[in-house]
Design a protein around this motif. Sequence first.
Motif, PDB file in Angstrom:
ATOM      1  N   HIS A 156       0.838  -1.195   0.000  1.00 47.38           N
ATOM      2  CA  HIS A 156       0.000   0.000   0.000  1.00 47.38           C
ATOM      3  C   HIS A 156       0.876   1.249   0.000  1.00 47.38           C
ATOM      4  O   HIS A 156       1.962   1.266   0.599  1.00 47.38           O
ATOM      5  N   SER A 168     -11.632 -14.874   1.176  1.00 48.41           N
ATOM      6  CA  SER A 168     -12.337 -13.618   0.921  1.00 48.41           C
ATOM      7  C   SER A 168     -13.856 -13.785   0.888  1.00 48.41           C
ATOM      8  O   SER A 168     -14.590 -12.905   1.368  1.00 48.41           O
ATOM      9  N   ASN A 192      -5.544 -14.094   2.138  1.00 47.77           N
ATOM     10  CA  ASN A 192      -6.266 -13.154   1.276  1.00 47.77           C
ATOM     11  C   ASN A 192      -7.713 -13.110   1.723  1.00 47.77           C
ATOM     12  O   ASN A 192      -8.504 -13.978   1.387  1.00 47.77           O
ATOM     13  N   GLY A 235      -9.454 -10.232   1.213  1.00 49.01           N
ATOM     14  CA  GLY A 235     -10.066  -9.144   0.451  1.00 49.01           C
ATOM     15  C   GLY A 235     -10.149  -7.847   1.226  1.00 49.01           C
ATOM     16  O   GLY A 235     -10.733  -6.869   0.746  1.00 49.01           O
ATOM     17  N   TRP A 236      -9.554  -7.814   2.426  1.00 52.27           N
ATOM     18  CA  TRP A 236      -9.708  -6.650   3.304  1.00 52.27           C
ATOM     19  C   TRP A 236      -8.949  -5.433   2.784  1.00 52.27           C
ATOM     20  O   TRP A 236      -9.257  -4.295   3.163  1.00 52.27           O
ATOM     21  N   ASP A 237      -7.975  -5.628   1.913  1.00 53.34           N
ATOM     22  CA  ASP A 237      -7.233  -4.478   1.382  1.00 53.34           C
ATOM     23  C   ASP A 237      -8.141  -3.529   0.602  1.00 53.34           C
ATOM     24  O   ASP A 237      -7.823  -2.348   0.461  1.00 53.34           O
ATOM     25  N   ALA A 238      -9.280  -4.017   0.129  1.00 53.75           N
ATOM     26  CA  ALA A 238     -10.215  -3.153  -0.594  1.00 53.75           C
ATOM     27  C   ALA A 238     -10.822  -2.083   0.298  1.00 53.75           C
ATOM     28  O   ALA A 238     -11.345  -1.076  -0.188  1.00 53.75           O
ATOM     29  N   HIS A 239     -10.756  -2.274   1.611  1.00 57.29           N
ATOM     30  CA  HIS A 239     -11.364  -1.333   2.555  1.00 57.29           C
ATOM     31  C   HIS A 239     -10.374  -0.318   3.122  1.00 57.29           C
ATOM     32  O   HIS A 239     -10.719   0.461   4.010  1.00 57.29           O
ATOM     33  N   ASP A 270      -3.743  -9.253   5.007  1.00 54.74           N
ATOM     34  CA  ASP A 270      -4.128  -8.000   4.357  1.00 54.74           C
ATOM     35  C   ASP A 270      -4.942  -7.113   5.298  1.00 54.74           C
ATOM     36  O   ASP A 270      -5.677  -6.225   4.870  1.00 54.74           O
ATOM     37  N   ALA A 314      -0.944  -5.984   0.316  1.00 58.55           N
ATOM     38  CA  ALA A 314      -1.952  -5.590  -0.675  1.00 58.55           C
ATOM     39  C   ALA A 314      -1.933  -6.522  -1.879  1.00 58.55           C
ATOM     40  O   ALA A 314      -0.945  -7.227  -2.131  1.00 58.55           O
ATOM     41  N   ASN A 315      -3.048  -6.515  -2.618  1.00 58.44           N
ATOM     42  CA  ASN A 315      -3.124  -7.146  -3.945  1.00 58.44           C
ATOM     43  C   ASN A 315      -2.908  -8.654  -3.957  1.00 58.44           C
ATOM     44  O   ASN A 315      -2.467  -9.207  -4.980  1.00 58.44           O
ATOM     45  N   SER A 375      -4.321 -10.590  -6.854  1.00 59.32           N
ATOM     46  CA  SER A 375      -3.732 -10.491  -8.192  1.00 59.32           C
ATOM     47  C   SER A 375      -2.670 -11.554  -8.452  1.00 59.32           C
ATOM     48  O   SER A 375      -2.085 -11.578  -9.537  1.00 59.32           O
TER      49      SER A 375
END
Length: 277
Positions: free
Chosen positions: A59, A133, A168, A170-174, A214, A244-245, A248
């Motif tokens: 990040h 996630s 993972n 998916g928490w990096d989206a927040h 994450d 992050a990511n 991907s």
Amino acid sequence: MCNACVMDNIKQRMLSRRSLFKAAGIGAAAAALSSAAPSVVPGTQAMAAGHGSVADMTHELHEDFPTFFGEQQFFMEQKFNWAEHKFNLMELRVNEHTGTHVDAPLHFSEDGLSVAEIPVDNLVVPLCVIDISARAAEDADTQVTPDDIKAWIAANGDIPDRACVAMNSGWDAHVGSDKFRNADSGGTMHFPGFHLEAAQMLLEETTASGIAVDTLSLDFGQSPDFATHYAWLPEGRWGIENIANLGSVPASGATLVVGAPKHRGGTGGPARVFAMT
């Protein structure tokens, strides 16, 4: 040499370099490259065989980056600027455990390895991504469990030597919202992490060098005792928080490179982390 002479010498060198770039016609190209920072870029000839791209797992750190304690932990002050001095220079003040960062063994032990003492060959390692996630979207308090590790092994084979096992969720989206900390009215946070039993399984059955999350903590948000930290770090292993990511990169096959800081006696620190895929 006097300070004024040093400053003048720096200015002249900076101006000379700028003129060189203009003469070579690459100023615009350099600006274009600096403005574009994709999370995944093609590989280079210098990359290890078998990898074709690089994914940025870090990040961007800034003064409003969310923190475990909820208080600002990163400060940046400009000491020199282009208009006055013909070069730019910032002074940083940062809590070691801010942004995408490493937890060294010393963070949760009396005499564990400092971040500077982590062997470099334990910082370039296979990456294993456990995806929870879908579960985390329904339950912020979910955790990586031994069953998740067993399911990963069933699908991908044994965890490689010295691997980093990453969650993972998916928490990096927040990260840009209050949901990243996800604190309730009583101040208790709610986000995923590694269950103590999962950490113990990795310690007993693998040679994993690190675990990564994450979220803001290796332990899930409402942990009352940092049980996972206390189990994992004193065993000479490291952790990464706020990675992050992870979405991907593949579940297996990537190589993680952890650009850990190297300050004497450090308990951790912000890191540039990337994965070769």
